[in-house]
Design a protein around this motif. Sequence first.
Motif, PDB file in Angstrom:
ATOM      1  N   SER A  77       0.768  -1.072  -0.209  1.00 56.41           N
ATOM      2  CA  SER A  77       0.237  -0.144  -0.035  1.00 56.41           C
ATOM      3  C   SER A  77       0.959   1.225   0.122  1.00 56.41           C
ATOM      4  CB  SER A  77      -0.911  -0.100   1.236  1.00 56.41           C
ATOM      5  OG  SER A  77      -1.630  -0.975   1.270  1.00 56.41           O
ATOM      6  N   TRP A  78       1.938   1.277   0.838  1.00 54.62           N
ATOM      7  CA  TRP A  78       2.768   2.269   0.844  1.00 54.62           C
ATOM      8  C   TRP A  78       3.274   2.673  -0.461  1.00 54.62           C
ATOM      9  CZ3 TRP A  78       8.090   2.964   0.547  1.00 54.62           C
ATOM     10  CH2 TRP A  78       8.634   4.442   0.881  1.00 54.62           C
ATOM     11  N   LEU A  79       3.923   1.612  -1.126  1.00 58.06           N
ATOM     12  CA  LEU A  79       4.767   1.773  -2.543  1.00 58.06           C
ATOM     13  C   LEU A  79       3.590   2.228  -3.372  1.00 58.06           C
ATOM     14  CD1 LEU A  79       6.953  -1.260  -2.472  1.00 58.06           C
ATOM     15  CD2 LEU A  79       7.571   0.971  -2.385  1.00 58.06           C
ATOM     16  N   ALA A  80       2.237   1.677  -3.341  1.00 56.79           N
ATOM     17  CA  ALA A  80       1.261   1.855  -4.428  1.00 56.79           C
ATOM     18  C   ALA A  80       0.720   3.445  -4.138  1.00 56.79           C
ATOM     19  CB  ALA A  80      -0.039   1.023  -4.337  1.00 56.79           C
ATOM     20  N   PHE A  81       0.813   4.052  -2.892  1.00 49.30           N
ATOM     21  CA  PHE A  81       0.194   5.546  -2.964  1.00 49.30           C
ATOM     22  C   PHE A  81       1.163   6.529  -2.741  1.00 49.30           C
ATOM     23  CE2 PHE A  81      -3.037   2.960  -0.711  1.00 49.30           C
ATOM     24  CZ  PHE A  81      -3.755   2.475  -1.765  1.00 49.30           C
ATOM     25  N   MET A  82       2.490   6.136  -2.420  1.00 50.87           N
ATOM     26  CA  MET A  82       3.410   7.187  -2.674  1.00 50.87           C
ATOM     27  C   MET A  82       3.525   7.886  -3.791  1.00 50.87           C
ATOM     28  SD  MET A  82       7.004   4.991  -2.417  1.00 50.87           S
ATOM     29  CE  MET A  82       8.023   5.981  -3.445  1.00 50.87           C
ATOM     30  N   PRO A  83       4.226   9.037  -4.258  1.00 55.38           N
ATOM     31  CA  PRO A  83       4.300   9.447  -5.814  1.00 55.38           C
ATOM     32  C   PRO A  83       4.981   8.565  -6.301  1.00 55.38           C
ATOM     33  CG  PRO A  83       4.792  11.292  -3.742  1.00 55.38           C
ATOM     34  CD  PRO A  83       4.637   9.757  -2.987  1.00 55.38           C
ATOM     35  N   ALA A 137       4.440  -9.031  -6.698  1.00 51.31           N
ATOM     36  CA  ALA A 137       3.853  -8.441  -5.403  1.00 51.31           C
ATOM     37  C   ALA A 137       2.656  -9.369  -5.251  1.00 51.31           C
ATOM     38  CB  ALA A 137       3.488  -7.136  -5.407  1.00 51.31           C
ATOM     39  N   PHE A 138       1.818  -9.589  -6.226  1.00 51.90           N
ATOM     40  CA  PHE A 138       0.426 -10.332  -5.821  1.00 51.90           C
ATOM     41  C   PHE A 138       0.874 -11.754  -5.863  1.00 51.90           C
ATOM     42  CE2 PHE A 138      -1.472  -6.158  -5.920  1.00 51.90           C
ATOM     43  CZ  PHE A 138      -2.475  -6.170  -5.259  1.00 51.90           C
ATOM     44  N   ARG A 174      -0.259   9.807  -9.638  1.00 49.85           N
ATOM     45  CA  ARG A 174      -0.632   8.198 -10.108  1.00 49.85           C
ATOM     46  C   ARG A 174      -2.077   8.096 -10.878  1.00 49.85           C
ATOM     47  NH1 ARG A 174       2.791   3.808  -8.480  1.00 49.85           N
ATOM     48  NH2 ARG A 174       3.677   4.632  -6.442  1.00 49.85           N
ATOM     49  N   ASP A 175      -2.042   6.739 -11.654  1.00 52.27           N
ATOM     50  CA  ASP A 175      -3.241   6.501 -12.439  1.00 52.27           C
ATOM     51  C   ASP A 175      -3.637   5.142 -12.106  1.00 52.27           C
ATOM     52  OD1 ASP A 175      -2.902   8.739 -14.011  1.00 52.27           O
ATOM     53  OD2 ASP A 175      -1.249   7.932 -15.117  1.00 52.27           O
ATOM     54  N   GLY A 176      -5.054   5.034 -12.109  1.00 50.54           N
ATOM     55  CA  GLY A 176      -5.604   3.724 -11.945  1.00 50.54           C
ATOM     56  C   GLY A 176      -5.627   2.958 -13.310  1.00 50.54           C
ATOM     57  N   ASP A 177      -5.185   1.707 -13.180  1.00 51.86           N
ATOM     58  CA  ASP A 177      -4.871   1.065 -14.770  1.00 51.86           C
ATOM     59  C   ASP A 177      -5.305  -0.411 -14.604  1.00 51.86           C
ATOM     60  OD1 ASP A 177      -4.097   0.197 -17.024  1.00 51.86           O
ATOM     61  OD2 ASP A 177      -1.906   0.482 -16.597  1.00 51.86           O
ATOM     62  N   ILE A 178      -6.340  -0.768 -15.494  1.00 51.92           N
ATOM     63  CA  ILE A 178      -7.078  -1.820 -15.588  1.00 51.92           C
ATOM     64  C   ILE A 178      -5.927  -2.917 -15.972  1.00 51.92           C
ATOM     65  CG2 ILE A 178      -7.547  -1.714 -17.964  1.00 51.92           C
ATOM     66  CD1 ILE A 178      -9.894  -3.606 -15.296  1.00 51.92           C
ATOM     67  N   LEU A 179      -4.960  -2.476 -16.654  1.00 50.69           N
ATOM     68  CA  LEU A 179      -3.726  -3.571 -16.982  1.00 50.69           C
ATOM     69  C   LEU A 179      -2.888  -3.816 -15.748  1.00 50.69           C
ATOM     70  CD1 LEU A 179      -2.434  -2.281 -20.483  1.00 50.69           C
ATOM     71  CD2 LEU A 179      -3.943  -4.044 -20.063  1.00 50.69           C
ATOM     72  N   ASP A 180      -3.046  -3.010 -14.768  1.00 53.36           N
ATOM     73  CA  ASP A 180      -2.263  -3.403 -13.373  1.00 53.36           C
ATOM     74  C   ASP A 180      -3.120  -4.282 -12.756  1.00 53.36           C
ATOM     75  OD1 ASP A 180      -0.372  -1.652 -13.945  1.00 53.36           O
ATOM     76  OD2 ASP A 180      -0.920   0.094 -12.801  1.00 53.36           O
ATOM     77  N   LEU A 181      -4.274  -4.105 -12.773  1.00 51.01           N
ATOM     78  CA  LEU A 181      -5.267  -5.004 -12.030  1.00 51.01           C
ATOM     79  C   LEU A 181      -5.218  -6.582 -12.712  1.00 51.01           C
ATOM     80  CD1 LEU A 181      -7.295  -5.493  -9.950  1.00 51.01           C
ATOM     81  CD2 LEU A 181      -9.260  -4.894 -11.743  1.00 51.01           C
ATOM     82  N   LEU A 182      -5.170  -6.500 -14.236  1.00 53.80           N
ATOM     83  CA  LEU A 182      -4.843  -7.745 -14.782  1.00 53.80           C
ATOM     84  C   LEU A 182      -3.659  -8.455 -14.260  1.00 53.80           C
ATOM     85  CD1 LEU A 182      -6.109  -6.993 -18.218  1.00 53.80           C
ATOM     86  CD2 LEU A 182      -7.242  -8.323 -16.459  1.00 53.80           C
ATOM     87  N   ALA A 183      -2.466  -7.587 -14.382  1.00 53.32           N
ATOM     88  CA  ALA A 183      -1.241  -8.343 -13.830  1.00 53.32           C
ATOM     89  C   ALA A 183      -1.301  -8.570 -12.176  1.00 53.32           C
ATOM     90  CB  ALA A 183      -0.268  -7.149 -13.769  1.00 53.32           C
ATOM     91  N   GLY A 194      -6.338  -5.491  -4.966  1.00 53.04           N
ATOM     92  CA  GLY A 194      -5.760  -4.705  -6.217  1.00 53.04           C
ATOM     93  C   GLY A 194      -6.724  -3.803  -6.712  1.00 53.04           C
ATOM     94  N   LEU A 195      -7.871  -3.887  -6.700  1.00 51.68           N
ATOM     95  CA  LEU A 195      -8.847  -2.996  -7.407  1.00 51.68           C
ATOM     96  C   LEU A 195      -9.082  -1.922  -6.369  1.00 51.68           C
ATOM     97  CD1 LEU A 195     -11.234  -2.526  -9.154  1.00 51.68           C
ATOM     98  CD2 LEU A 195     -12.775  -3.538  -7.535  1.00 51.68           C
ATOM     99  N   PHE A 196      -9.116  -2.141  -5.122  1.00 52.27           N
ATOM    100  CA  PHE A 196      -8.673  -0.872  -4.266  1.00 52.27           C
ATOM    101  C   PHE A 196      -7.691   0.021  -4.459  1.00 52.27           C
ATOM    102  CE2 PHE A 196      -6.879   0.492  -0.082  1.00 52.27           C
ATOM    103  CZ  PHE A 196      -7.696   1.374   0.145  1.00 52.27           C
ATOM    104  N   ILE A 197      -6.520  -0.654  -4.591  1.00 51.69           N
ATOM    105  CA  ILE A 197      -5.251   0.041  -4.994  1.00 51.69           C
ATOM    106  C   ILE A 197      -5.533   1.093  -6.212  1.00 51.69           C
ATOM    107  CG2 ILE A 197      -3.096  -0.179  -5.827  1.00 51.69           C
ATOM    108  CD1 ILE A 197      -2.542  -2.204  -3.756  1.00 51.69           C
ATOM    109  N   GLU A 198      -5.870   0.396  -7.227  1.00 53.19           N
ATOM    110  CA  GLU A 198      -6.272   1.009  -8.651  1.00 53.19           C
ATOM    111  C   GLU A 198      -7.193   2.161  -8.259  1.00 53.19           C
ATOM    112  OE1 GLU A 198      -4.100   0.643 -10.931  1.00 53.19           O
ATOM    113  OE2 GLU A 198      -3.258  -0.842  -9.801  1.00 53.19           O
TER     114      GLU A 198
END
Length: 131
Positions: free
Chosen positions: A29-35, A54-55, A96-105, A83-87
């Motif tokens: 979470s920290w890595l996902a939400f930091m700049p 990570a997942f 940051r940008d929410g990305d469906i490809l990140d969710l697929l990863a 993962g959906l929450f993070i995006e």
Amino acid sequence: MPHAATFLHAPGWRRPWRWLLVAMMAATSWLAFMPSPAQPDTLPHWDKLQHTAAFAALSVVAVLASSAQQVWMRVALPLLGYGLFIEAVQAWLPSRDGDILDLLADAGGIVLGLILVRWLRRRWPSPGTSA
């Protein structure tokens, strides 16, 4: 040193696995939400590989932390929700940008982690069971 089967099967190890899972989710979470750091052009899919790794790690630890028989319902779906929450949060962050490809990863990593833990448990079966 305990045998690998002890770490993979013994109920006494579930609590340490749970604490590790909490720590890993906090770090994720920290890595996902930091700049967002600048991504080098030499590794165009590095971000997706990070999500997958990570997942995969989160799903392995979540399975080991759980006594659930229904792995998909008790581990995979909540991790996919995470993962959906993070995006969703990243879509609202300025750097940051929410990305469906990140969710697929993330989903690919979850599947990879489930396969890995299944392989590990077959490789080192629980003591007292036949291989």
